[in-house]
Design an enzyme around this catalytic site. Structure first.
Site, PDB file in Angstrom:
ATOM      1  CD  GLU A 145      -2.659  -1.143   2.620  1.00 38.94           C
ATOM      2  OE1 GLU A 145      -3.501  -2.042   2.767  1.00 38.94           O
ATOM      3  OE2 GLU A 145      -2.430  -0.275   3.487  1.00 38.94           O
ATOM      4  CE  LYS A 202       5.987   4.504   6.496  1.00 38.65           C
ATOM      5  NZ  LYS A 202       5.848   5.831   7.065  1.00 38.65           N
ATOM      6  NE  ARG A 214      -1.501   4.095  12.978  1.00 38.48           N
ATOM      7  CZ  ARG A 214      -0.823   2.956  12.967  1.00 38.48           C
ATOM      8  NH1 ARG A 214       0.488   2.970  12.891  1.00 38.48           N
ATOM      9  NH2 ARG A 214      -1.436   1.803  13.029  1.00 38.48           N
ATOM     10  NE  ARG A 256       4.078   6.199  15.070  1.00 40.34           N
ATOM     11  CZ  ARG A 256       4.816   5.750  16.074  1.00 40.34           C
ATOM     12  NH1 ARG A 256       4.644   6.245  17.285  1.00 40.34           N
ATOM     13  NH2 ARG A 256       5.712   4.820  15.872  1.00 40.34           N
ATOM     14  CD  GLU A 286      -0.150   8.710   7.649  1.00 37.18           C
ATOM     15  OE1 GLU A 286      -0.520   7.798   8.414  1.00 37.18           O
ATOM     16  OE2 GLU A 286       0.913   9.338   7.813  1.00 37.18           O
ATOM     17  CG  PHE A 313      -3.711   2.491   6.849  1.00 39.99           C
ATOM     18  CD1 PHE A 313      -3.472   1.715   7.961  1.00 39.99           C
ATOM     19  CD2 PHE A 313      -3.413   3.844   6.906  1.00 39.99           C
ATOM     20  CE1 PHE A 313      -2.961   2.269   9.117  1.00 39.99           C
ATOM     21  CE2 PHE A 313      -2.890   4.421   8.058  1.00 39.99           C
ATOM     22  CZ  PHE A 313      -2.667   3.626   9.167  1.00 39.99           C
ATOM     23  NE  ARG A 343       8.785  -0.043  15.630  1.00 36.96           N
ATOM     24  CZ  ARG A 343       8.390   0.991  14.879  1.00 36.96           C
ATOM     25  NH1 ARG A 343       8.186   0.824  13.590  1.00 36.96           N
ATOM     26  NH2 ARG A 343       8.200   2.164  15.400  1.00 36.96           N
ATOM     27  CE  LYS A 367       9.426   1.961   9.430  1.00 37.16           C
ATOM     28  NZ  LYS A 367       9.269   3.057  10.343  1.00 37.16           N
TER      29      LYS A 367
HETATM   30  P1  ATP Z   1       7.524   6.357  10.142  1.00 34.81           P
HETATM   31  O1  ATP Z   1       8.283   7.479  10.745  1.00 34.81           O
HETATM   32  O2  ATP Z   1       8.267   5.598   9.089  1.00 34.81           O
HETATM   33  O3  ATP Z   1       6.144   6.733   9.709  1.00 34.81           O
HETATM   34  P2  ATP Z   1       6.445   5.094  12.485  1.00 34.81           P
HETATM   35  O4  ATP Z   1       7.243   4.502  13.600  1.00 34.81           O
HETATM   36  O5  ATP Z   1       5.653   6.328  12.772  1.00 34.81           O
HETATM   37  O6  ATP Z   1       7.426   5.288  11.277  1.00 34.81           O
HETATM   38  P3  ATP Z   1       5.678   2.666  11.313  1.00 34.81           P
HETATM   39  O7  ATP Z   1       4.758   1.683  11.887  1.00 34.81           O
HETATM   40  O8  ATP Z   1       7.098   2.303  11.322  1.00 34.81           O
HETATM   41  O9  ATP Z   1       5.408   4.055  11.996  1.00 34.81           O
HETATM   42  O10 ATP Z   1       5.244   2.965   9.835  1.00 34.81           O
HETATM   43  C1  ATP Z   1       3.898   2.960   9.550  1.00 34.81           C
HETATM   44  C2  ATP Z   1       3.331   4.366   9.592  1.00 34.81           C
HETATM   45  O11 ATP Z   1       3.063   4.761   8.267  1.00 34.81           O
HETATM   46  C3  ATP Z   1       2.003   4.392  10.295  1.00 34.81           C
HETATM   47  O12 ATP Z   1       2.146   4.789  11.633  1.00 34.81           O
HETATM   48  C4  ATP Z   1       1.159   5.363   9.488  1.00 34.81           C
HETATM   49  O13 ATP Z   1       1.196   6.640  10.097  1.00 34.81           O
HETATM   50  C5  ATP Z   1       1.864   5.487   8.168  1.00 34.81           C
HETATM   51  N1  ATP Z   1       1.104   4.950   7.024  1.00 34.81           N
HETATM   52  C6  ATP Z   1       0.870   5.593   5.869  1.00 34.81           C
HETATM   53  N2  ATP Z   1       0.215   4.829   5.007  1.00 34.81           N
HETATM   54  C7  ATP Z   1       0.007   3.639   5.597  1.00 34.81           C
HETATM   55  C8  ATP Z   1      -0.619   2.430   5.201  1.00 34.81           C
HETATM   56  N3  ATP Z   1      -1.148   2.279   3.995  1.00 34.81           N
HETATM   57  N4  ATP Z   1      -0.641   1.416   6.093  1.00 34.81           N
HETATM   58  C9  ATP Z   1      -0.086   1.537   7.316  1.00 34.81           C
HETATM   59  N5  ATP Z   1       0.526   2.660   7.754  1.00 34.81           N
HETATM   60  C10 ATP Z   1       0.574   3.703   6.911  1.00 34.81           C
END
Ligand code: ATP
Length: 586
Positions: free
Chosen positions: A250, A252, A257, A272, A302, A342, A419, A425
């Site tokens: 998907e 990103k 979030r 988040r 998002e 998502f 996690r 990702k």
């Molecule tokens: P990052 O700084 O890379 O966003 P993170 O620690 O906040 O990292 P991760 O779980 O590592 O979060 O990466 C997923 C994040 O990406 C989610 O918290 C969300 O905010 C964002 N996101 C965007 N699009 C999507 C999607 N399609 N599915 C899941 N998460 C998504």
């Protein structure tokens, strides 16, 4: 229940750094706590009176607390201030001054946890005219009856400085031992916590109904579910291998979030970090209300700032304007948001967190009424690394950070609060920042919508390939145009309209209008990226990929002094890409 009991345990905990000992002290405290008080005691041990997502903080200013201590101890404010300067800990100062008072008085009413909690709650909620005096009176009231040690911890609590260092997981361990029959009950407690973010509620359920209660623990609309997070890998091959050879990839999206909770007309949004951010995004609230079909639901999306005129996603930084702006109404107009959904975790009483992702995704498709501003995250189901890579490049070019690749297997539940490898990702390690503007030829255009109906929404721009004498597209540009530009451009382009793509234009896109390559505009972007869509320098950096300008913007300069063949060349763009390639710190 005497508050002194709680204060004694705080003291023990403060004197140890060992987690096991800390747990033992908490077990002891929880066992002595009446069941109907256990939630309150749990919140208090964390220096709070409610779970974080409620947003109710005690946070009393030190100046006010000094006045309350002065009143309770019958001392002058100046004396207290002087001592505080020395100790740096208002709790200690309070303890000292109340000790002296204790030697002089005999009649005081022992403090109960109920009374302390009630007073703290009133302090937290007091607002408006007269609230300062009210807070001081409330605090002085309990401090007058406090033993010195109790005063120390009450003062630390109201100033937000309790800091006993008890992790959520330590509380869960202690609850498992005190009420769940032993540490083995931890996973059940943890799950209840992960789907409610409310340690007090979990404590109450296990204290009152034991393990059975935990097994029946229900998700509630209004209580945030702790987010599932992704691991990271840096190649499509590794990702596919880890996900069993096939995955759903998907976009990103690069925004904020949000977990949206809907119950009829009531909507809550959580960040988040589980803060309640409903008030920051009234437009997102409306979108959830009108585009999520079930009466009640919990979805994750998002929230992205989108250019209202072109529908293009804006860089993440622009969303932050929403945090800074005081005038939220104006911010909504200038920086409206779109939701890219998502996941779905709950629908009308049905907990979906333990369903596999294909089931959740299917439900998602049924419950979302998609429009421009509310969409299901763009996805691709694939087992082919090349396809995955091309989808990744497309995501970057369209303003996303990369992809989140998700498991489609039986195990693909929503892992609240952790996690794991069910989500992986895929972001870039390098990017090529663009520092110079380029001059590009207009080869096509796309019709505008909304405010731009009747004019062009975006122009298709190309660089010049000198060797082959062709124009290769490098971006669709819809930003940077003033109202005047929008009026002028269609007239200016009119003489060059042709019924089909010009023979010297190489493109994979279908424009609404095609032009003879004549007019040159100056454009700057955030960076140059690999692209499966644009033809500029196709194959020169990587097989099957061209180069594109990400977040392109018209600078306002019409380069009427230049002919199309004087545009920036494809080779120059390739060089810019290579020269500016930098490792992304993350
Ligand atoms: P990052 O700084 O890379 O966003 P993170 O620690 O906040 O990292 P991760 O779980 O590592 O979060 O990466 C997923 C994040 O990406 C989610 O918290 C969300 O905010 C964002 N996101 C965007 N699009 C999507 C999607 N399609 N599915 C899941 N998460 C998504």
């Amino acid at each position: 229940m005497r508050y002194l009991l709680v204060a004694n345990v705080y003291e023990q905990i403060e004197n140890t750094t060992k987690r096991l000992e800390m747990t033992d002290y908490l077990v002891d405290l929880f066992k002595k706590t009446p069941k109907d008080l256990i939630d309150k005691v749990v919140y208090l041990t964390q220096g709070k009176i409610y779970p974080d997502f409620m947003g109710i903080e005690i946070g009393m200013a030190e100046k006010l607390v000094i006045r309350a201590i002065a009143r309770a101890a019958g001392r002058r404010i100046k004396e207290l201030e002087e001592d505080f300067r020395k100790t740096g800990d208002l709790g200690e100062t309070a303890q000292k001054f109340l000790e002296r008072k204790l030697q002089l008085t005999f009649a005081y009413k022992p403090l109960t946890v109920e009374r302390v909690y009630k007073a703290l709650d009133k302090i937290a909620r007091a607002s408006g005219a007269g609230s300062i005096d009210q807070k001081i009176a409330l605090l002085a009231g309990i401090l007058s009856d406090a033993e010195p040690k109790e005063a120390k911890y009450i003062v630390r609590t109201v100033t937000g400085k309790l800091r006993l260092g008890i992790a959520d997981m330590t509380v869960l361990d202690a609850l498992a031992i005190a009420y769940g029959g032993g540490k083995e009950a931890r996973p059940l407690l943890e799950r209840a916590y992960n789907v409610s973010s409310d340690l007090g509620q979990v404590a109450k359920v296990v204290a009152e109904n034991g393990l059975e209660g935990l097994k029946n623990f229900k998700i509630s609309v209004g209580k945030p579910i702790r987010p599932m997070l992704a691991e990271r890998l840096s190649s499509p091959e590794e990702i596919l291998e880890k996900l069993g050879g096939k995955c759903i990839a998907e976009y990103k999206y690069d925004g904020e979030r949000v977990q949206a909770h809907k119950k009829g007309d009531e909507v809550f949004l959580f960040s988040r970090r589980l803060e309640n951010i409903t008030n920051q995004f009234p437009d997102a609230v409306e979108l959830v209300k009108s585009h999520i079909k079930p009466f009640s639901a919990i979805i994750e999306a998002e929230c992205v700032s989108v250019d209202p005129e072109t529908g293009e996603m804006r860089p993440f930084q622009e969303l932050m304007h929403r945090r800074r702006k005081h005038d939220i109404r104006k911010a909504i107009e200038e920086y409206p948001v779109s939701l890219f959904i998502f996941d779905v975790l709950y629908v009308d009483g049905r907990d979906l967190t333990l369903e596999e992702y294909p089931v959740r995704h299917k439900i998602l498709e049924e419950i979302v009424d998609e429009t421009d501003r509310v969409q299901i995250a763009k996805y691709l189901i694939t087992d082919d690394p090349k396809e995955l890579e091309a989808f990744f490049e497309e995501a970057i070019e369209n303003g996303c950070e990369g992809l989140v690749c998700k498991s489609l297997g039986k195990e693909s539940i929503y892992q609240a609060g952790s996690r794991g490898w069910l989500w992986i990702k895929y972001k870039r390690d390098y990017k090529s920042e663009m520092t110079d503007a380029v001059d590009l030829t207009v080869v096509g255009a796309f019709h505008g919508r909304g405010k731009r109906a009747g004019t062009y929404g975006a122009l298709l721009l190309a660089a010049y390939n000198h060797e082959e004498d062709v124009f290769e597209t490098v971006c669709k540009c819809g930003s940077g145009f003033t109202d005047k530009d929008l009026e002028k451009i269609p007239k200016m382009m009119e003489p060059y309209i042709i019924p089909h793509r010009h023979a010297r234009v190489k493109t994979k896109l279908e424009a609404d209008v095609w032009f003879e390559p004549k007019i040159v505009l100056e454009v700057i972007g955030a960076e140059i990226t690999l692209s499966p869509v644009h033809t500029c320098g196709m194959g020169s950096i990587r097989e099957g990929s061209g180069l594109a300008i990400r977040f392109p913007r018209f600078t306002g300069r019409y380069r009427l002094d230049k002919s199309a063949e004087d545009s920036t060349t494809v080779n120059e763009i390739i060089e810019m890409y290579k020269r500016q390639l930098k490792r992304i710190e993350s």
